[in-house]
Design a protein around this motif. Structure first.
Motif, PDB file in Angstrom:
ATOM      1  N   GLY A   1       1.102  -1.363  -0.124  1.00  0.00           N
ATOM      2  CA  GLY A   1      -0.022   0.132   0.007  1.00  0.00           C
ATOM      3  C   GLY A   1       0.949   1.367  -0.159  1.00  0.00           C
ATOM      4  N   HIS A   2       0.075   2.579  -0.236  1.00  0.00           N
ATOM      5  CA  HIS A   2       1.077   3.818   0.408  1.00  0.00           C
ATOM      6  C   HIS A   2       0.502   5.132   0.723  1.00  0.00           C
ATOM      7  CE1 HIS A   2      -0.929   5.809  -3.333  1.00  0.00           C
ATOM      8  NE2 HIS A   2      -1.363   5.284  -3.885  1.00  0.00           N
ATOM      9  N   TYR A   3       1.354   5.247   1.521  1.00  0.00           N
ATOM     10  CA  TYR A   3       0.714   6.194   2.832  1.00  0.00           C
ATOM     11  C   TYR A   3       1.275   8.043   2.108  1.00  0.00           C
ATOM     12  CZ  TYR A   3       6.023   6.574   4.132  1.00  0.00           C
ATOM     13  OH  TYR A   3       7.358   6.595   4.262  1.00  0.00           O
TER      14      TYR A   3
ATOM     15  N   SER B   1      -4.612  -3.369  -2.708  1.00  0.00           N
ATOM     16  CA  SER B   1      -5.702  -2.774  -3.125  1.00  0.00           C
ATOM     17  C   SER B   1      -5.808  -1.300  -3.962  1.00  0.00           C
ATOM     18  CB  SER B   1      -7.132  -3.249  -2.277  1.00  0.00           C
ATOM     19  OG  SER B   1      -7.505  -4.233  -2.433  1.00  0.00           O
ATOM     20  N   ASP B   2      -5.366  -0.929  -4.543  1.00  0.00           N
ATOM     21  CA  ASP B   2      -4.995   0.889  -5.574  1.00  0.00           C
ATOM     22  C   ASP B   2      -5.578   0.912  -5.886  1.00  0.00           C
ATOM     23  OD1 ASP B   2      -3.970   2.843  -4.540  1.00  0.00           O
ATOM     24  OD2 ASP B   2      -1.657   2.651  -5.713  1.00  0.00           O
ATOM     25  N   THR B   3      -6.773  -0.516  -6.870  1.00  0.00           N
ATOM     26  CA  THR B   3      -7.109   0.008  -8.414  1.00  0.00           C
ATOM     27  C   THR B   3      -8.906   0.399  -8.042  1.00  0.00           C
ATOM     28  OG1 THR B   3      -7.395  -2.497  -8.252  1.00  0.00           O
ATOM     29  CG2 THR B   3      -5.269  -1.189  -9.874  1.00  0.00           C
TER      30      THR B   3
ATOM     31  N   ARG C   1      -7.823  -5.685 -17.564  1.00  0.00           N
ATOM     32  CA  ARG C   1      -6.499  -4.276 -17.242  1.00  0.00           C
ATOM     33  C   ARG C   1      -7.338  -3.516 -16.549  1.00  0.00           C
ATOM     34  NH1 ARG C   1      -2.199  -5.843 -22.077  1.00  0.00           N
ATOM     35  NH2 ARG C   1      -3.123  -8.121 -22.967  1.00  0.00           N
ATOM     36  N   GLU C   2      -6.594  -2.325 -15.875  1.00  0.00           N
ATOM     37  CA  GLU C   2      -6.763  -0.604 -15.798  1.00  0.00           C
ATOM     38  C   GLU C   2      -5.649  -0.221 -16.359  1.00  0.00           C
ATOM     39  OE1 GLU C   2      -8.527   1.213 -14.304  1.00  0.00           O
ATOM     40  OE2 GLU C   2      -8.192  -0.175 -12.838  1.00  0.00           O
ATOM     41  N   GLY C   3      -6.525   1.418 -16.442  1.00  0.00           N
ATOM     42  CA  GLY C   3      -5.695   2.094 -17.864  1.00  0.00           C
ATOM     43  C   GLY C   3      -4.419   2.939 -17.049  1.00  0.00           C
ATOM     44  N   GLY C   4      -4.726   2.693 -15.248  1.00  0.00           N
ATOM     45  CA  GLY C   4      -4.021   3.972 -14.275  1.00  0.00           C
ATOM     46  C   GLY C   4      -2.679   3.201 -14.681  1.00  0.00           C
ATOM     47  N   SER C   5      -1.793   3.958 -14.247  1.00  0.00           N
ATOM     48  CA  SER C   5      -0.928   2.721 -13.058  1.00  0.00           C
ATOM     49  C   SER C   5       0.019   2.780 -11.782  1.00  0.00           C
ATOM     50  CB  SER C   5       0.859   3.797 -13.926  1.00  0.00           C
ATOM     51  OG  SER C   5       0.362   3.893 -15.423  1.00  0.00           O
ATOM     52  N   VAL C   6       0.601   1.507 -11.468  1.00  0.00           N
ATOM     53  CA  VAL C   6       1.211   1.129 -10.642  1.00  0.00           C
ATOM     54  C   VAL C   6       2.132   0.735 -10.673  1.00  0.00           C
ATOM     55  CG1 VAL C   6       1.000   0.281  -7.524  1.00  0.00           C
ATOM     56  CG2 VAL C   6      -1.367   1.302  -8.996  1.00  0.00           C
TER      57      VAL C   6
ATOM     58  N   LEU D   1     -10.905  -1.437  -5.632  1.00  0.00           N
ATOM     59  CA  LEU D   1     -11.677  -1.024  -4.314  1.00  0.00           C
ATOM     60  C   LEU D   1     -12.212  -0.315  -4.204  1.00  0.00           C
ATOM     61  CD1 LEU D   1     -10.374  -2.227  -0.950  1.00  0.00           C
ATOM     62  CD2 LEU D   1     -12.513  -3.182  -2.076  1.00  0.00           C
ATOM     63  N   PHE D   2     -11.539   1.234  -5.523  1.00  0.00           N
ATOM     64  CA  PHE D   2     -11.713   2.491  -5.227  1.00  0.00           C
ATOM     65  C   PHE D   2     -13.383   2.417  -6.939  1.00  0.00           C
ATOM     66  CE2 PHE D   2      -8.487   3.337  -7.821  1.00  0.00           C
ATOM     67  CZ  PHE D   2      -7.857   3.272  -7.234  1.00  0.00           C
ATOM     68  N   LEU D   3     -14.645   3.383  -6.259  1.00  0.00           N
ATOM     69  CA  LEU D   3     -15.327   3.396  -7.046  1.00  0.00           C
ATOM     70  C   LEU D   3     -15.080   4.681  -7.928  1.00  0.00           C
ATOM     71  CD1 LEU D   3     -18.458   3.207  -4.501  1.00  0.00           C
ATOM     72  CD2 LEU D   3     -18.102   1.723  -6.599  1.00  0.00           C
TER      73      LEU D   3
ATOM     74  N   LEU E   1     -10.529  10.501  -7.112  1.00  0.00           N
ATOM     75  CA  LEU E   1      -8.979  10.284  -7.050  1.00  0.00           C
ATOM     76  C   LEU E   1      -8.156  11.337  -7.789  1.00  0.00           C
ATOM     77  CD1 LEU E   1     -10.220   7.118  -6.596  1.00  0.00           C
ATOM     78  CD2 LEU E   1      -7.348   6.947  -7.307  1.00  0.00           C
ATOM     79  N   HIS E   2      -7.303  11.754  -7.013  1.00  0.00           N
ATOM     80  CA  HIS E   2      -6.675  12.531  -7.235  1.00  0.00           C
ATOM     81  C   HIS E   2      -7.411  14.383  -7.080  1.00  0.00           C
ATOM     82  CE1 HIS E   2      -3.016   9.866  -8.955  1.00  0.00           C
ATOM     83  NE2 HIS E   2      -3.675  10.023  -8.168  1.00  0.00           N
ATOM     84  N   ALA E   3      -8.438  14.353  -7.085  1.00  0.00           N
ATOM     85  CA  ALA E   3      -9.277  15.687  -7.352  1.00  0.00           C
ATOM     86  C   ALA E   3      -9.730  15.945  -6.123  1.00  0.00           C
ATOM     87  CB  ALA E   3     -10.411  14.857  -8.667  1.00  0.00           C
TER      88      ALA E   3
HETATM   89  N1  BES Z   1      -3.790   4.486  -7.331  1.00  0.00           N
HETATM   90  C1  BES Z   1      -3.522   5.199  -8.555  1.00  0.00           C
HETATM   91  C2  BES Z   1      -3.181   4.043 -10.013  1.00  0.00           C
HETATM   92  C3  BES Z   1      -4.966   3.717 -10.588  1.00  0.00           C
HETATM   93  C4  BES Z   1      -5.557   4.978 -10.239  1.00  0.00           C
HETATM   94  C5  BES Z   1      -5.260   2.719 -10.882  1.00  0.00           C
HETATM   95  C6  BES Z   1      -6.596   4.574 -11.144  1.00  0.00           C
HETATM   96  C7  BES Z   1      -6.599   2.367 -10.979  1.00  0.00           C
HETATM   97  C8  BES Z   1      -7.422   3.510 -11.306  1.00  0.00           C
HETATM   98  C9  BES Z   1      -2.220   4.937  -8.003  1.00  0.00           C
HETATM   99  O1  BES Z   1      -2.074   6.021  -6.930  1.00  0.00           O
HETATM  100  C10 BES Z   1      -2.061   6.669  -8.862  1.00  0.00           C
HETATM  101  O2  BES Z   1      -2.739   7.794  -9.001  1.00  0.00           O
HETATM  102  N2  BES Z   1      -0.695   6.122  -9.973  1.00  0.00           N
HETATM  103  C11 BES Z   1      -0.180   7.641 -11.055  1.00  0.00           C
HETATM  104  C12 BES Z   1       0.986   6.784 -11.104  1.00  0.00           C
HETATM  105  C13 BES Z   1       2.488   7.820 -10.595  1.00  0.00           C
HETATM  106  C14 BES Z   1       4.045   7.015 -11.188  1.00  0.00           C
HETATM  107  C15 BES Z   1       2.202   9.165 -10.886  1.00  0.00           C
HETATM  108  C16 BES Z   1      -0.759   7.070 -11.830  1.00  0.00           C
HETATM  109  O3  BES Z   1      -1.334   6.131 -12.617  1.00  0.00           O
HETATM  110  O4  BES Z   1      -0.507   8.662 -13.171  1.00  0.00           O
END
Ligand code: BES
Ligand code: MN
Length: 457
Positions: A73-75, A168-170, A397-402, A421-423, A428-430
């Motif tokens: 996980g990330h804090y 869980s980070d997706t 698959r997911e578009g985001g990145s970990v 787990l997130f809806l 997120l990020h907003a």
């Molecule tokens: N939890 C997100 C990744 C994520 C977001 C996965 C939405 C699935 C759906 C993670 O914390 C994140 O925001 N990652 C960044 C990458 C990072 C290198 C800044 C991202 O995807 O932009």
């Protein structure tokens, strides 16, 4: 057993914005809080210093014959700006209508707390559970995990004793439809700065004798996509693999409504690479995006000036089997070749991330060497999700990145079971980020059942 929601509130109150040195106190607070909590539930806690934000390794050892699960996980969290768009302050968490609001509630403190609480509950019920568990918590995820590569090298042997990563980070599409994420996109980031004259110039006195940096940059940017919506960089798609039929079928089951999605975005039409619909494009295709562009006069009214400088921030999202190092080289080669010779420029590196894909058991393309514990974890998660959420999960698959998930695979050889787990409405990020407490409770039950099953109970 502690109250997970109260503990989550405490966690969120520490403003752990990793990217901004002004939040050093919040980073320290969040780290100490979560390390302390893991100590309280009986884990041996080690705080591993890095060049920037420490990594927490908290373990529950045991016999070497027991399965060993790493929970990641990330804090750290994203900056809360723009602050004025929050209905309640970002770092003063509040529960309203079954959701907890605050920066980091969904990404990633809530989902992380879900697993911590599940483990606490499980170990309280079964103190002798034959399962080794290591929490591996990072404080640099939201800034591209600059210290994680070295950590993986240093701790490779110890991490290799694990069978898999569970985390869980997706995301998931709705409360009743869980997704087990089978792929994450990678990343390559950079900035291009163009400079021309030594200073801003009067566009009447000098206009007509030099190429404007904004023009040079715009011409470059315009060259990066072709008329089929594809990224126009030689070799960019060379390593993109065909998608298996089962993955396309799984996506069809998701049953996304393209028209509703288009309206949600507020765009007149989709713009996807030819041959891919919107939902496929996000999951199966790489991109090149402009994340920010600047230069010249930005104030009110007009100003007749030829700016001396312009810049653009670029990021590419990569799919499985694409190599960030190779893509960076191809991108830079294209910039070097296409940039007009009558301006000065430099390319500034930023971080990158490895793409990731994992194939669940019992698929046509499941690797024959897949570890039995990983396969068991997938099956246990499938069953638990079905029981708790009332529906089997989808494997998407997911578009985001970990990015560290791909690195863990590359360096340590471990795969991850990514329980979404997130809806979509979690923001997120907003501003007004939140996490659904019903999903949290269900997630705890799933996590607890999966871990119990892995221990053979
Ligand atoms: N939890 C997100 C990744 C994520 C977001 C996965 C939405 C699935 C759906 C993670 O914390 C994140 O925001 N990652 C960044 C990458 C990072 C290198 C800044 C991202 O995807 O932009
Ligand atoms: Mn995250």
């Amino acid at each position: 057993m502690f109250d997970p929601v109260e503990k989550l509130k405490e966690f969120v109150r520490h403003p752990s914005v990793s990217t901004d040195p002004a939040f050093a106190e919040g980073m320290k607070g969040a780290k100490e809080f979560i390390a302390g909590l893991l100590g309280e539930i009986g884990f041996d806690v080690e705080v591993v210093p890095t060049a920037l934000h420490p990594i927490i390794l908290a373990s529950r050892g045991g016999d070497e014959s027991w399965p060993h699960v790493i929970i990641y996980g990330h804090y750290d969290v994203q900056p809360a700006d723009p602050l004025d768009l929050w209905n309640t302050p970002a770092f003063e968490p509040e529960v309203r209508d079954g959701r907890i609001y605050g920066r980091g509630t969904a990404d990633n403190k809530g989902p992380l707390m879900t697993h911590v609480a599940a483990v606490a509950r499980l170990l309280e019920a079964e103190p002798d559970l034959p399962l080794r568990i290591t929490f591996m918590l990072e404080g640099e995820e939201e800034m591209g995990s600059p210290s994680f590569g070295k950590f993986l090298e240093d701790y490779r042997d110890r991490l290799k004793t694990a069978d898999l990563v569970f985390m869980s980070d997706t995301g998931i599409p709705s409360k009743d439809q869980v997704v087990i994420t089978c792929g994450l996109r990678g990343l390559v980031l950079c900035e291009v700065e163009v400079t021309a004259a030594n200073s801003d110039l009067h566009s009447g006195l000098h206009g007509g004798v030099l190429r404007n940096p904004i023009q040079a940059l715009s011409e470059l940017c315009a060259s990066f996509h072709d008329d089929r919506g594809r990224v126009n960089i030689p070799g960019f798609y060379d390593d993109v693999l065909d998608v298996e039929d089962w993955e396309k079928d799984e996506l069809k089951k998701l049953g996304g409504n393209a028209e509703a999605y288009r309206k949600f975005l507020g765009i007149p039409e989709f713009y996807t690479p030819q041959g891919f619909d919107a939902f496929e494009a996000i999951r199966f295709m790489p991109t090149l995006e402009f994340n920010g562009i600047g230069g010249g006069y930005q104030g009110a009214g007009s100003k007749t000036v030829i700016p001396s400088r312009a810049f653009v921030k670029i990021s590419c999202r990569l799919v499985a089997n694409q190599d960030p190092v190779k893509i960076r080289e191809q991108l830079y080669a294209a910039i070097n070749e296409r940039m007009p010779k009558d301006v000065n420029y430099r390319i500034i590196d930023d971080h990158e991330g490895t793409p990731y894909v994992v194939v669940p058991p019992d698929r046509p393309n499941t690797p024959t060497e897949q570890s039995p514990v990983l396969a068991a974890a997938f099956r246990a998660t499938d069953e638990a999700v079905n029981r708790v959420f009332g529906n089997p999960p989808l494997y998407l698959r997911e578009g985001g990145s970990v990015p560290i998930i791909g690195d863990i695979k590359k360096v340590v050889g471990l795969d991850s079971v990514l329980l979404g787990l997130f809806l979509p409405e979690d923001n997120l990020h907003a501003p007004n980020e939140s996490f659904d407490l019903e999903v949290m409770e269900r997630g705890m039950q799933v996590s607890e059942q999966v871990l119990r099953k892995l221990a053979g109970r």
